[in-house]
Design a protein around this motif. Structure first.
Motif, PDB file in Angstrom:
ATOM      1  N   LEU A  91       0.852  -1.184   0.119  1.00  0.00           N
ATOM      2  CA  LEU A  91      -0.067  -0.173  -0.015  1.00  0.00           C
ATOM      3  C   LEU A  91       0.774   1.249  -0.112  1.00  0.00           C
ATOM      4  O   LEU A  91       0.602   2.311  -0.749  1.00  0.00           O
ATOM      5  N   PRO A  92       1.757   1.432   0.983  1.00  0.00           N
ATOM      6  CA  PRO A  92       2.768   2.420   0.769  1.00  0.00           C
ATOM      7  C   PRO A  92       3.507   2.911  -0.792  1.00  0.00           C
ATOM      8  O   PRO A  92       3.641   4.032  -0.883  1.00  0.00           O
ATOM      9  N   ALA A  93       3.568   1.865  -1.144  1.00  0.00           N
ATOM     10  CA  ALA A  93       4.223   1.789  -2.728  1.00  0.00           C
ATOM     11  C   ALA A  93       3.341   2.469  -3.784  1.00  0.00           C
ATOM     12  O   ALA A  93       3.633   3.105  -4.675  1.00  0.00           O
ATOM     13  N   ILE A  94       1.951   2.138  -3.519  1.00  0.00           N
ATOM     14  CA  ILE A  94       0.941   2.730  -4.319  1.00  0.00           C
ATOM     15  C   ILE A  94       0.698   4.144  -4.177  1.00  0.00           C
ATOM     16  O   ILE A  94       0.594   4.943  -4.997  1.00  0.00           O
ATOM     17  N   THR A  95       0.791   4.366  -2.650  1.00  0.00           N
ATOM     18  CA  THR A  95       0.824   5.912  -2.380  1.00  0.00           C
ATOM     19  C   THR A  95       1.929   6.754  -2.774  1.00  0.00           C
ATOM     20  O   THR A  95       1.908   7.680  -3.162  1.00  0.00           O
ATOM     21  N   LEU A  96       3.282   5.803  -2.789  1.00  0.00           N
ATOM     22  CA  LEU A  96       4.364   6.648  -3.320  1.00  0.00           C
ATOM     23  C   LEU A  96       4.291   6.976  -4.905  1.00  0.00           C
ATOM     24  O   LEU A  96       4.443   8.122  -5.301  1.00  0.00           O
ATOM     25  N   GLY A  97       3.507   6.062  -5.546  1.00  0.00           N
ATOM     26  CA  GLY A  97       3.181   6.202  -7.004  1.00  0.00           C
ATOM     27  C   GLY A  97       2.179   7.452  -7.280  1.00  0.00           C
ATOM     28  O   GLY A  97       2.360   8.169  -8.115  1.00  0.00           O
ATOM     29  N   LEU A  99       4.920  13.774   0.389  1.00  0.00           N
ATOM     30  CA  LEU A  99       4.585  12.488   0.391  1.00  0.00           C
ATOM     31  C   LEU A  99       5.375  11.645  -0.203  1.00  0.00           C
ATOM     32  O   LEU A  99       5.434  10.334   0.430  1.00  0.00           O
ATOM     33  N   VAL A 100       6.037  12.053  -1.290  1.00  0.00           N
ATOM     34  CA  VAL A 100       7.235  11.174  -1.724  1.00  0.00           C
ATOM     35  C   VAL A 100       8.202  10.658  -0.748  1.00  0.00           C
ATOM     36  O   VAL A 100       8.866   9.769  -0.817  1.00  0.00           O
ATOM     37  N   ILE A 101       8.668  11.829  -0.257  1.00  0.00           N
ATOM     38  CA  ILE A 101       9.846  11.671   0.887  1.00  0.00           C
ATOM     39  C   ILE A 101       9.694  10.711   1.626  1.00  0.00           C
ATOM     40  O   ILE A 101      10.476   9.634   2.217  1.00  0.00           O
ATOM     41  N   CYS A 121      10.403   4.987   3.469  1.00  0.00           N
ATOM     42  CA  CYS A 121       9.905   3.625   4.374  1.00  0.00           C
ATOM     43  C   CYS A 121      10.010   2.499   3.146  1.00  0.00           C
ATOM     44  O   CYS A 121      10.281   1.334   3.609  1.00  0.00           O
ATOM     45  N   CYS A 122       9.654   2.503   2.246  1.00  0.00           N
ATOM     46  CA  CYS A 122       9.803   1.700   1.305  1.00  0.00           C
ATOM     47  C   CYS A 122      11.251   1.308   0.837  1.00  0.00           C
ATOM     48  O   CYS A 122      11.635   0.036   0.609  1.00  0.00           O
ATOM     49  N   GLU A 123      12.287   2.275   0.571  1.00  0.00           N
ATOM     50  CA  GLU A 123      13.511   1.989   0.263  1.00  0.00           C
ATOM     51  C   GLU A 123      14.073   1.198   1.546  1.00  0.00           C
ATOM     52  O   GLU A 123      15.268   0.560   1.219  1.00  0.00           O
ATOM     53  N   LEU A 124      13.749   1.550   2.618  1.00  0.00           N
ATOM     54  CA  LEU A 124      14.542   0.970   3.930  1.00  0.00           C
ATOM     55  C   LEU A 124      13.738  -0.304   4.480  1.00  0.00           C
ATOM     56  O   LEU A 124      14.253  -0.985   5.136  1.00  0.00           O
ATOM     57  N   GLY A 125      12.804  -0.666   3.709  1.00  0.00           N
ATOM     58  CA  GLY A 125      12.126  -1.915   3.719  1.00  0.00           C
ATOM     59  C   GLY A 125      11.180  -1.993   5.067  1.00  0.00           C
ATOM     60  O   GLY A 125      10.646  -2.928   5.537  1.00  0.00           O
ATOM     61  N   TYR A 126      10.656  -0.797   5.411  1.00  0.00           N
ATOM     62  CA  TYR A 126       9.775  -0.516   6.375  1.00  0.00           C
ATOM     63  C   TYR A 126       8.297  -0.003   6.090  1.00  0.00           C
ATOM     64  O   TYR A 126       7.774   0.789   6.660  1.00  0.00           O
ATOM     65  N   SER A 127       8.178  -0.467   4.778  1.00  0.00           N
ATOM     66  CA  SER A 127       6.917   0.175   4.115  1.00  0.00           C
ATOM     67  C   SER A 127       5.436  -0.185   5.273  1.00  0.00           C
ATOM     68  O   SER A 127       4.647   0.569   5.363  1.00  0.00           O
ATOM     69  N   HIS A 128       5.641  -1.219   5.783  1.00  0.00           N
ATOM     70  CA  HIS A 128       4.412  -1.495   6.501  1.00  0.00           C
ATOM     71  C   HIS A 128       4.182  -1.097   7.719  1.00  0.00           C
ATOM     72  O   HIS A 128       3.202  -0.948   8.298  1.00  0.00           O
ATOM     73  N   PHE A 155      12.864  10.109  12.451  1.00  0.00           N
ATOM     74  CA  PHE A 155      12.008  10.275  11.192  1.00  0.00           C
ATOM     75  C   PHE A 155      10.625  10.181  11.236  1.00  0.00           C
ATOM     76  O   PHE A 155       9.735  10.969  10.770  1.00  0.00           O
ATOM     77  N   VAL A 156      10.192   9.188  11.920  1.00  0.00           N
ATOM     78  CA  VAL A 156       8.634   8.942  12.214  1.00  0.00           C
ATOM     79  C   VAL A 156       8.044   9.862  13.079  1.00  0.00           C
ATOM     80  O   VAL A 156       7.138  10.348  12.833  1.00  0.00           O
ATOM     81  N   ILE A 157       8.928  10.618  14.136  1.00  0.00           N
ATOM     82  CA  ILE A 157       8.523  11.442  15.062  1.00  0.00           C
ATOM     83  C   ILE A 157       8.332  12.876  14.192  1.00  0.00           C
ATOM     84  O   ILE A 157       7.315  13.344  14.597  1.00  0.00           O
ATOM     85  N   VAL A 158       9.317  13.087  13.629  1.00  0.00           N
ATOM     86  CA  VAL A 158       9.311  14.423  12.924  1.00  0.00           C
ATOM     87  C   VAL A 158       8.009  14.496  11.881  1.00  0.00           C
ATOM     88  O   VAL A 158       7.408  15.397  11.997  1.00  0.00           O
ATOM     89  N   PHE A 159       8.182  13.347  11.038  1.00  0.00           N
ATOM     90  CA  PHE A 159       7.105  13.575   9.722  1.00  0.00           C
ATOM     91  C   PHE A 159       5.646  13.370  10.652  1.00  0.00           C
ATOM     92  O   PHE A 159       4.793  13.881  10.093  1.00  0.00           O
ATOM     93  N   GLY A 160       5.651  12.574  11.789  1.00  0.00           N
ATOM     94  CA  GLY A 160       4.429  12.402  12.360  1.00  0.00           C
ATOM     95  C   GLY A 160       3.758  13.784  12.981  1.00  0.00           C
ATOM     96  O   GLY A 160       2.640  13.902  12.744  1.00  0.00           O
TER      97      GLY A 160
END
Length: 298
Positions: free
Chosen positions: A137-143, A166-168, A173-180, A257-262
């Motif tokens: 799903l995050p890869a779809i949102t990346l698109g 949104l792309v950042i 998350c997708c590139e690091l393997g943490y998309s889920h 990263f999660v804290i700041v963008f959250g």
């Protein structure tokens, strides 16, 4: 599911079985190993094609001069079709994932979420996504974000800035393997379904008002209550695990990263909620028509 059987977990509910049967269709096509870059690229092409088709059809089917903002801003049916398509797929898909995380994770994997996703597995590696739907799903949102960047070239700087952010987030998350880990946050897209439908020119004024009410109420419940809770639960669980000395299989910078963008995205949601409340007050006072779906503040 196989792990659950080995652990003699409680039998999944009918709703859980239904959702898992839908996800098994994805798995039958190899979704568990799909290249996320390819998923993002394919989604961007599909959504951008929908964007161009909708605008082109709007120009051909409309009458009179194009509205301010250029010819590309004409939309067939006054609906942002690519936004509606993305909101439906990501929002409803994320809702399924949130349900599985909070009500079926133990039955599926033997361990609760988000704890299972934060801890390392038995081999010392990062845990796999609970399902393939969580993963893609995050890869779809990346698109969708990539599509938005292309649209932003036509629609202005503010649109472009939002798309870039949104792309950042999704790309990292997708590139690091943490998309889920970001998938539950996409449940906020459900409110966008009603927003996109409320401006349609093929529905009655009453239906438009109903869609606006559904947008405002779902925005409040999901983006102001549920999403901040999901985000805070993840952050506090991670911090507790670190404090207790458990192995965390994330890069050390990912927490920040999660804290700041959250904070950024939750802050934006609270700001938009403030604008929605102002919009509602103007409608109730008679300064604006009830059926007017434009949410721009005045």
């Amino acid at each position: 599911a196989a792990l659950c059987l080995r652990l003699h977990c409680r039998r999944p509910t009918m709703l859980t079985q239904f959702f898992l049967s839908l996800i098994s269709v994805l798995d039958s096509y190899g979704a568990q190993t799909w290249n996320l870059r390819a998923v993002a690229a394919a989604s961007a092409v599909l959504l951008y094609g929908t964007y161009k088709l909708g605008r082109r059809s709007g120009q051909q089917g409309g009458s009179g001069a194009a509205p301010p903002g250029g010819a590309g801003s004409t939309k067939v049916g006054d609906v942002c079709w690519e936004g509606l398509l993305h909101a439906a797929v990501s929002g409803l898909g994320s809702a399924i994932c949130v349900y599985l995380n909070h009500f079926a994770a133990v039955e599926i994997s033997g361990e609760a979420e988000p704890l299972r996703s934060i801890r390392c597995d038995d081999d010392g590696d990062a845990s796999l996504p609970l399902t393939s739907l969580h993963r893609i799903l995050p890869a779809i949102t990346l698109g969708y974000g990539l599509c938005d960047i292309l649209e932003g070239l036509d629609l202005g700087r503010d649109f472009l800035i939002h798309a870039t952010a949104l792309v950042i987030v999704m790309g990292t998350c997708c590139e690091l393997g943490y998309s889920h880990t970001v998938t539950p946050m996409l449940i906020m897209e459900i409110s966008s379904i009603w927003l996109n439908l409320s401006s349609a020119n093929f529905i009655s004024e009453t239906t438009s008002v109903v869609f606006q009410l559904l947008f405002a109420s779902s925005f409040f419940v999901i983006r102001i209550l549920i999403v901040p809770y999901i985000w805070l639960e993840w952050v506090l669980t991670l911090m507790r695990e670190e404090r207790e000395g458990h192995a965390i299989c994330f890069h050390w910078s990912f927490k920040y990263f999660v804290i700041v963008f959250g904070f950024i995205f939750n802050g934006l949601n609270f700001y938009w909620m403030y604008k929605i409340i102002r919009k509602i007050k103007r409608k109730l006072s008679g300064k604006e028509k009830m059926a007017e779906a434009d949410l721009k503040d005045r």
